[in-house]
Design a protein around this motif. Sequence first.
Motif, PDB file in Angstrom:
ATOM      1  N   ASN A 188      -1.947   7.446  -7.877  1.00 28.63           N
ATOM      2  CA  ASN A 188      -3.201   7.795  -7.197  1.00 28.63           C
ATOM      3  C   ASN A 188      -3.919   6.588  -6.583  1.00 28.63           C
ATOM      4  N   VAL A 189      -3.160   5.594  -6.163  1.00 25.90           N
ATOM      5  CA  VAL A 189      -3.737   4.440  -5.468  1.00 25.90           C
ATOM      6  C   VAL A 189      -3.373   4.524  -3.984  1.00 25.90           C
ATOM      7  N   THR A 190      -4.379   4.418  -3.138  1.00 23.34           N
ATOM      8  CA  THR A 190      -4.180   4.389  -1.691  1.00 23.34           C
ATOM      9  C   THR A 190      -4.497   2.983  -1.197  1.00 23.34           C
ATOM     10  N   ILE A 191      -3.681   2.478  -0.285  1.00 23.29           N
ATOM     11  CA  ILE A 191      -3.856   1.116   0.224  1.00 23.29           C
ATOM     12  C   ILE A 191      -4.249   1.140   1.696  1.00 23.29           C
ATOM     13  N   LYS A 192      -5.281   0.369   2.027  1.00 25.76           N
ATOM     14  CA  LYS A 192      -5.642   0.108   3.416  1.00 25.76           C
ATOM     15  C   LYS A 192      -5.403  -1.380   3.673  1.00 25.76           C
ATOM     16  N   GLY A 193      -4.713  -1.687   4.741  1.00 21.81           N
ATOM     17  CA  GLY A 193      -4.453  -3.079   5.071  1.00 21.81           C
ATOM     18  C   GLY A 193      -5.225  -3.505   6.306  1.00 21.81           C
ATOM     19  N   PHE A 194      -5.474  -4.815   6.394  1.00 21.69           N
ATOM     20  CA  PHE A 194      -6.162  -5.367   7.558  1.00 21.69           C
ATOM     21  C   PHE A 194      -5.437  -6.626   8.002  1.00 21.69           C
ATOM     22  N   CYS A 195      -5.122  -6.720   9.279  1.00 26.44           N
ATOM     23  CA  CYS A 195      -4.472  -7.916   9.817  1.00 26.44           C
ATOM     24  C   CYS A 195      -4.597  -7.899  11.336  1.00 26.44           C
ATOM     25  N   ARG A 196      -4.316  -9.024  11.944  1.00 28.06           N
ATOM     26  CA  ARG A 196      -4.455  -9.105  13.396  1.00 28.06           C
ATOM     27  C   ARG A 196      -3.169  -8.743  14.126  1.00 28.06           C
ATOM     28  N   SER A 197      -2.043  -8.757  13.421  1.00 26.60           N
ATOM     29  CA  SER A 197      -0.758  -8.480  14.087  1.00 26.60           C
ATOM     30  C   SER A 197       0.069  -7.483  13.273  1.00 26.60           C
ATOM     31  N   PRO A 198      -0.319  -6.204  13.294  1.00 25.22           N
ATOM     32  CA  PRO A 198       0.424  -5.200  12.522  1.00 25.22           C
ATOM     33  C   PRO A 198       1.895  -5.107  12.908  1.00 25.22           C
ATOM     34  N   GLN A 199       2.204  -5.510  14.152  1.00 23.16           N
ATOM     35  CA  GLN A 199       3.595  -5.425  14.612  1.00 23.16           C
ATOM     36  C   GLN A 199       4.512  -6.347  13.816  1.00 23.16           C
ATOM     37  N   LYS A 200       3.940  -7.324  13.114  1.00 29.00           N
ATOM     38  CA  LYS A 200       4.760  -8.219  12.280  1.00 29.00           C
ATOM     39  C   LYS A 200       5.192  -7.555  10.974  1.00 29.00           C
ATOM     40  N   LEU A 201       4.566  -6.422  10.657  1.00 27.75           N
ATOM     41  CA  LEU A 201       4.878  -5.726   9.415  1.00 27.75           C
ATOM     42  C   LEU A 201       6.004  -4.724   9.639  1.00 27.75           C
ATOM     43  N   PRO A 202       6.960  -4.656   8.723  1.00 26.25           N
ATOM     44  CA  PRO A 202       8.038  -3.673   8.872  1.00 26.25           C
ATOM     45  C   PRO A 202       7.507  -2.245   8.697  1.00 26.25           C
ATOM     46  N   GLN A 203       7.716  -1.413   9.702  1.00 25.16           N
ATOM     47  CA  GLN A 203       7.200  -0.044   9.673  1.00 25.16           C
ATOM     48  C   GLN A 203       7.725   0.725   8.471  1.00 25.16           C
ATOM     49  N   ALA A 204       8.960   0.468   8.112  1.00 28.50           N
ATOM     50  CA  ALA A 204       9.564   1.175   6.977  1.00 28.50           C
ATOM     51  C   ALA A 204       8.794   0.909   5.690  1.00 28.50           C
ATOM     52  N   ALA A 205       8.326  -0.340   5.518  1.00 33.68           N
ATOM     53  CA  ALA A 205       7.566  -0.685   4.312  1.00 33.68           C
ATOM     54  C   ALA A 205       6.210  -0.006   4.313  1.00 33.68           C
ATOM     55  N   LEU A 206       5.556   0.049   5.468  1.00 35.88           N
ATOM     56  CA  LEU A 206       4.252   0.702   5.566  1.00 35.88           C
ATOM     57  C   LEU A 206       4.363   2.187   5.216  1.00 35.88           C
ATOM     58  N   GLU A 207       5.443   2.805   5.680  1.00 35.79           N
ATOM     59  CA  GLU A 207       5.655   4.227   5.374  1.00 35.79           C
ATOM     60  C   GLU A 207       6.013   4.410   3.906  1.00 35.79           C
ATOM     61  N   LYS A 208       6.856   3.534   3.390  1.00 35.68           N
ATOM     62  CA  LYS A 208       7.277   3.632   1.990  1.00 35.68           C
ATOM     63  C   LYS A 208       6.090   3.522   1.048  1.00 35.68           C
ATOM     64  N   TYR A 209       5.196   2.561   1.335  1.00 43.20           N
ATOM     65  CA  TYR A 209       4.046   2.335   0.460  1.00 43.20           C
ATOM     66  C   TYR A 209       2.797   3.086   0.925  1.00 43.20           C
ATOM     67  N   LYS A 210       2.950   3.880   1.998  1.00 45.74           N
ATOM     68  CA  LYS A 210       1.845   4.720   2.505  1.00 45.74           C
ATOM     69  C   LYS A 210       0.584   3.882   2.772  1.00 45.74           C
ATOM     70  N   ILE A 211       0.767   2.831   3.558  1.00 49.01           N
ATOM     71  CA  ILE A 211      -0.338   1.922   3.860  1.00 49.01           C
ATOM     72  C   ILE A 211      -0.899   2.214   5.246  1.00 49.01           C
ATOM     73  N   GLU A 212      -2.202   2.434   5.301  1.00 47.00           N
ATOM     74  CA  GLU A 212      -2.903   2.553   6.579  1.00 47.00           C
ATOM     75  C   GLU A 212      -3.337   1.148   6.998  1.00 47.00           C
ATOM     76  N   VAL A 213      -3.012   0.762   8.223  1.00 45.86           N
ATOM     77  CA  VAL A 213      -3.330  -0.593   8.683  1.00 45.86           C
ATOM     78  C   VAL A 213      -4.397  -0.552   9.766  1.00 45.86           C
ATOM     79  N   ILE A 214      -5.432  -1.362   9.565  1.00 42.22           N
ATOM     80  CA  ILE A 214      -6.480  -1.544  10.569  1.00 42.22           C
ATOM     81  C   ILE A 214      -6.233  -2.884  11.244  1.00 42.22           C
TER      82      ILE A 214
END
Length: 309
Positions: free
Chosen positions: A27-53
Amino acid sequence: MSAVVGIAGLTGKFAQCVAKELQAYPNVTIKGFCRSPQKLPQAALEKYKIEVIEGEFDDEAAVQKFVRGTDIVICCYFGDPDVMTRGQKILVDACGKEGVPRYLPSDFAVDYTKIPAGELFPKESAKIVKNYLVEKNVAGVHVLVGGLIETFWSEFYHIFDPNTQTITYWGTGDEKWDLTTYETAAAYTAALAVDKNASGVFRFRGDCKSVSEIKEIYEKIYQSPLHLKRLGSLDELYSTVKDEFNNGPNNVTAWAPGCFAYWCTNGVAHLGDNLNNKDYPNIVPVDMEGFLKAHKMEDISIADRHLGF
């Protein structure tokens, strides 16, 4: 109990380690913040269910959008004094406006609370932000872990030369280093994030070893010699660091490694024996022997490059 955890600086290795450790909690939801989301692997964001601002560290509107709805914001910034100080103040201000009750700053260092005012310290931002949190009535959650083991072996400190298998040091060689791996530090950080009653200063440690003891462990595990080369006394290290700072205060890469080594070994900023490891007994910290056993000898100097997603 559900929790929304905000992680600022998500493209950093430590931030990603924290995100991975948070997966141990339901029951933990993660929100991320960074200036270059394109540097993050999309597969990891989906796997960990991270919303990126997306946003720059000083984009106040983006920062406020990021912190909105979170229960705690974890700052994993690592940069120049402007990012580390003004950038964190912007995060704290946003937490105040949005009613975010807790903020975990980018400390992750020696016990700077024991360093006298006015002394040269590369993370002076830590002291400034700690005081700023008090002013803004946002509860600070401060994580002190000594030096990071992966960084100790990396080229940052200029301590270990993998080509000659040599550690250079200042002092007697018997000064103790408080040392913790990235992943152990991240595990404790995640535990604090989901513990809604946690606030104040927390001290966690993976190991406490001198370079003389590290030499013994290294040689036992790798069956290969580790050479030690003394550079001078701790007083001489302090003088060297001060000279480097006076010659180029903005050239942090020149004076910061030696300055960190000085505070890691002079005894003033040690974590002490009253650690908070015992408060989270389910976490088993990795010590120096465990770290070396988990890595090939030729990989320890680049272990920090293989962390994260």
